[in-house]
Enzyme design. Structure first.
Site, PDB file in Angstrom:
ATOM      1  N   HIS A  46      37.966  36.680  30.961  1.00  0.00           N
ATOM      2  CA  HIS A  46      39.412  36.582  30.814  1.00  0.00           C
ATOM      3  C   HIS A  46      40.142  36.667  29.396  1.00  0.00           C
ATOM      4  CE1 HIS A  46      38.944  33.460  34.306  1.00  0.00           C
ATOM      5  NE2 HIS A  46      38.935  34.892  34.594  1.00  0.00           N
ATOM      6  N   LEU A  47      39.824  38.080  28.740  1.00  0.00           N
ATOM      7  CA  LEU A  47      40.248  38.430  27.261  1.00  0.00           C
ATOM      8  C   LEU A  47      41.667  38.555  27.130  1.00  0.00           C
ATOM      9  CD1 LEU A  47      37.235  40.825  26.625  1.00  0.00           C
ATOM     10  CD2 LEU A  47      37.292  38.168  26.570  1.00  0.00           C
TER      11      LEU A  47
END
Length: 219
Positions: free
Chosen positions: A161-162
């Site tokens: 989850h960037l």
């Protein structure tokens, strides 16, 4: 940019007496939500190649002979750190920097402690920790001596989850994407992935991204 955010996580592999293999199911949809948004505990992909990856350099026979009794679990933390992504002349890939703070390490240690306690309470016989050179443990108390200086033991931290490398917002100096998802200075270029979110959600951002993307393309 210097706005990169992400969810750091630690994994643990648990050995059970019973068959816990789910074949090609993918990511099991089981989580502990009690500690959200600071911490999430859950079950990860536990197919044989993934087990071999997370147990690389350890007991090969365990993976070969008892892979149906093994499963991968994680403790995911919400981090307040901001990293950077920079293009380097002559290199095709960018340079990414993300330095975990003491608060991040403390939250990960707390998450690993909670995860290990949960796994043994659920019947695990053995837990392999994300610590290089560390033998598997057979009781939750065995983790306690490792927690105070966990960050010095170089835990195998991964991330998913960037966020926030192209955040949308109303300030042209801080937000390369406007509130409708348009890249500033263009008329028909929009960002519709997780990089448009200005910070960590503390949860899987898929539904949030889909909602914003749907709104952006219809604006």
């Amino acid at each position: 940019g210097t706005g990169l955010m992400l969810h750091p996580m630690l994994r643990a592999i648990a050995l059970f007496d019973e068959d816990v293999s789910e074949g090609g199911f993918g990511v099991p949809v089981r989580q502990v939500l009690e500690f959200k948004p600071e911490l999430t505990l859950g079950c990860s992909v536990s197919a044989l190649p993934h087990l071999a990856l997370w147990l690389a350099g350890r007991d090969r026979n365990l993976v070969v002979e008892r892979h149906r009794n093994l499963a991968v679990y994680y403790a995911l933390a919400a981090s307040e750190t901001r990293g950077s992504v920079a293009a380097l002349p002559g290199f095709a890939e960018p340079l990414v920097r993300y330095d975990l703070t003491r608060a991040d390490h403390a939250r990960l240690a707390d998450g690993l402690d909670k995860l290990v306690r949960l796994l043994f309470a659920a019947g695990a016989r053995q837990v392999h920790l994300p610590l290089p050179g560390q033998d598997p443990i057979d009781r939750p108390e065995a983790l306690q001596r490792l927690l105070p200086d966990l960050h010095r033991r170089r835990p195998e931290v991964t991330a998913i989850h960037l966020f926030a490398t192209a955040p949308m917002g109303g300030d042209p100096d801080r937000h390369p994407v406007d509130p409708e998802g348009r890249v500033r200075g263009t008329g028909n270029v929009r960002v519709n992935d997780v990089s448009m979110l200005p910070g960590c959600t503390g949860v899987n951002p898929q539904a949030t991204v889909m909602a914003f993307a749907s709104r952006n393309v219809s604006a």
